[in-house]
Design an enzyme around this catalytic site. Structure first.
Site, PDB file in Angstrom:
ATOM      1  N   CYS A 161      55.275  59.371  47.117  1.00 32.34           N
ATOM      2  CA  CYS A 161      55.863  59.311  48.453  1.00 32.34           C
ATOM      3  C   CYS A 161      57.360  59.017  48.439  1.00 32.34           C
ATOM      4  CB  CYS A 161      55.117  58.281  49.290  1.00 32.34           C
ATOM      5  SG  CYS A 161      53.349  58.659  49.375  1.00 32.34           S
ATOM      6  N   HIS A 299      60.146  52.781  55.238  1.00 31.82           N
ATOM      7  CA  HIS A 299      59.002  53.523  54.701  1.00 31.82           C
ATOM      8  C   HIS A 299      57.816  53.320  55.644  1.00 31.82           C
ATOM      9  CE1 HIS A 299      56.857  55.822  51.802  1.00 31.82           C
ATOM     10  NE2 HIS A 299      56.009  54.856  51.521  1.00 31.82           N
ATOM     11  N   GLU A 310      57.786  45.316  52.725  1.00 28.02           N
ATOM     12  CA  GLU A 310      59.069  45.935  53.078  1.00 28.02           C
ATOM     13  C   GLU A 310      59.849  45.013  54.009  1.00 28.02           C
ATOM     14  OE1 GLU A 310      58.828  49.869  54.771  1.00 28.02           O
ATOM     15  OE2 GLU A 310      60.959  50.255  54.435  1.00 28.02           O
ATOM     16  N   LYS A 331      56.676  57.079  61.223  1.00 25.32           N
ATOM     17  CA  LYS A 331      55.368  57.586  60.779  1.00 25.32           C
ATOM     18  C   LYS A 331      54.302  57.468  61.873  1.00 25.32           C
ATOM     19  CE  LYS A 331      55.938  57.264  55.763  1.00 25.32           C
ATOM     20  NZ  LYS A 331      57.336  56.832  55.613  1.00 25.32           N
ATOM     21  N   HIS A 336      52.267  60.165  57.767  1.00 25.14           N
ATOM     22  CA  HIS A 336      52.878  60.029  56.444  1.00 25.14           C
ATOM     23  C   HIS A 336      52.808  61.376  55.712  1.00 25.14           C
ATOM     24  CE1 HIS A 336      54.379  58.597  52.797  1.00 25.14           C
ATOM     25  NE2 HIS A 336      53.523  57.641  52.505  1.00 25.14           N
ATOM     26  N   PHE A 395      53.320  55.466  45.256  1.00 28.95           N
ATOM     27  CA  PHE A 395      52.315  55.007  44.293  1.00 28.95           C
ATOM     28  C   PHE A 395      52.902  55.112  42.881  1.00 28.95           C
ATOM     29  CE2 PHE A 395      48.310  56.195  46.983  1.00 28.95           C
ATOM     30  CZ  PHE A 395      48.489  55.052  47.733  1.00 28.95           C
TER      31      PHE A 395
END
Length: 407
Positions: A161, A299, A310, A331, A336, A395
């Site tokens: 991502c 994010h 975050e 998002k 996402h 990830f």
């Protein structure tokens, strides 16, 4: 080191087939999340996603060539065309000095799934000859470089991502070091297929608000229970500053900083307290030579740990909650888009900078005590923006951050 500016933007996602309609919907707080229609999800635990609606691949490819390119490539071609047209080249560009930096988290997952079924049920001799070139991640750059005759460096980022953001930084490095004068960045993803939804659902990563899809993606909200998968593509034209100025290009902003880091902690869970994200943001600010930004496009995945960590990382970066700029995650609107997210969100961030309006974090209804920043809840906000940041984390513990400034 050579300066790098952005002169062209394009995007397609669940809210629109171009940057203007998409951005308007994002600012208006609309969401593209709905029930899945691309396949029958009846046997899936998750039945919602943010699909690109009414997309006709024959608008970007000859009908006989559609089967040669997976949907993630088709969407990328669409966004790239918009960005290239937006940059306004009139044919005087040296294409040997014009490269491409593409990105995808998974590439042609639906094509891989389809041909795997064919192999197992009908035998390997029935596999499509277009399977491999349609599914490879770097074929995104391959198809688009052929269309636009881009003969400079042809790079690909496959960093989950964070891939879209890393594609921007790789393109910028190439220009800064003299490897090219211009780079087209394209991040694209189309993984809404049975194996894609089933795979992320098996990890318990996806929201299960199947009965309320419009409110399923809810970054930083206390009732968030996972991300919603989206699809789409974002594209940016990066140019060396003097070259852009010489041709009278419209300049959206300068890329003044970027940061990259690895968590080295866990294959899927972010490092505690967002330690890796913090280092990436710190590096981006150091390169930019600034100690503040006016807005952060987070994010913000709508997952428990990402949003929590975050938030912690941002507070540490700026020395406390009271010093933090407005932060929002888009998002809730686009869901996402995995490897495309960084490119799409960079486009959104640059349009926010240009238009002077901060996109809202929608579906923010119940504050989470652990997420206590100004998330621009539910309604867009006018603001005089000069320096903006966009975050992407993936990830495998891979982090990317970019910082733009008005020129």
């Amino acid at each position: 080191m050579r300066r790098v500016v952005v002169t062209g933007l394009g995007m397609i996602n669940s809210l629109g087939h171009d940057k203007k309609s998409s951005f308007e919907a994002i600012i208006n707080g609309e969401t593209g999340v709905d029930h899945i229609t691309l396949f029958d999800p009846s046997n899936q635990s998750v039945k919602i996603a943010a699909e690109v609606k009414d997309f006709d691949p024959t608008t970007v490819l000859d009908p006989k060539d559609v089967k040669k390119a997976d949907r993630f490539i088709q969407l990328g071609i669409k966004a790239a065309r918009e960005a290239m047209a937006d940059a306004g080249f009139d044919g005087e560009v040296d294409n040997d000095r014009f490269g491409i930096s593409s990105a995808s988290g998974i590439g042609g997952l639906a094509t891989i799934e389809k041909n795997s079924v064919v192999c197992n049920t009908r035998g390997p001799r029935r596999i499509s000859p277009f399977f491999i070139p349609s599914a490879l991640v770097n074929m995104l750059g391959g198809f688009i470089s052929i269309e636009h005759k881009l003969k400079g460096p042809n790079l690909s980022s496959v960093t989950a991502c964070a891939a879209g953001t890393h594609a921007i930084t790789e393109a910028a490095k190439t220009i800064m070091l003299g490897g090219a004068d211009r780079m087209l960045v394209v991040g694209s993803e189309a993984a809404i297929c049975p194996i894609g939804i089933g795979g992320f659902a098996a990890m318990k990563a996806l929201s299960t608000y199947n009965d309320d899809p419009k409110h399923a993606s809810r970054p930083f909200d206390a009732k968030r229970n996972g991300f919603v998968m989206g699809e789409g593509s974002g594209a940016l034209v990066l140019e060396e500053y003097e070259a852009a100025k010489a041709r009278g290009a419209k300049i959206y902003a300068e890329l003044i900083g970027f940061g990259e880091s690895g968590d080295a902690n866990h294959i899927t869970t972010p490092a505690p307290e967002g330690e890796g994200a913090y280092r990436a943001m710190k590096a981006a600010l150091a390169m930019a030579g600034v100690d503040r930004v006016d807005y952060i496009n987070a994010h913000g995945t709508s997952t428990k740990y990402n949003d929590w960590y975050e938030t912690m990382a941002i507070k540490k970066l700026f020395g406390g909650k009271e010093n933090c700029p407005p932060v929002s995650s888009t998002k809730g609107q686009t869901a996402h888009c995995l490897g495309a997210a960084g490119a799409i969100e960079a486009v959104i961030t640059l349009m926010a900078l240009t238009e002077g309006v901060i996109p809202p974090t929608i579906n923010y209804e119940e504050p989470d005590p652990d997420c206590d920043l100004d998330y621009v809840p539910n309604e867009a906000r006018k603001a005089d923006l000069e320096i903006v940041m966009s975050n992407s984390f993936g990830f495998g513990g891979t982090n990317g951050v970019v910082v733009f400034k008005k020129v």
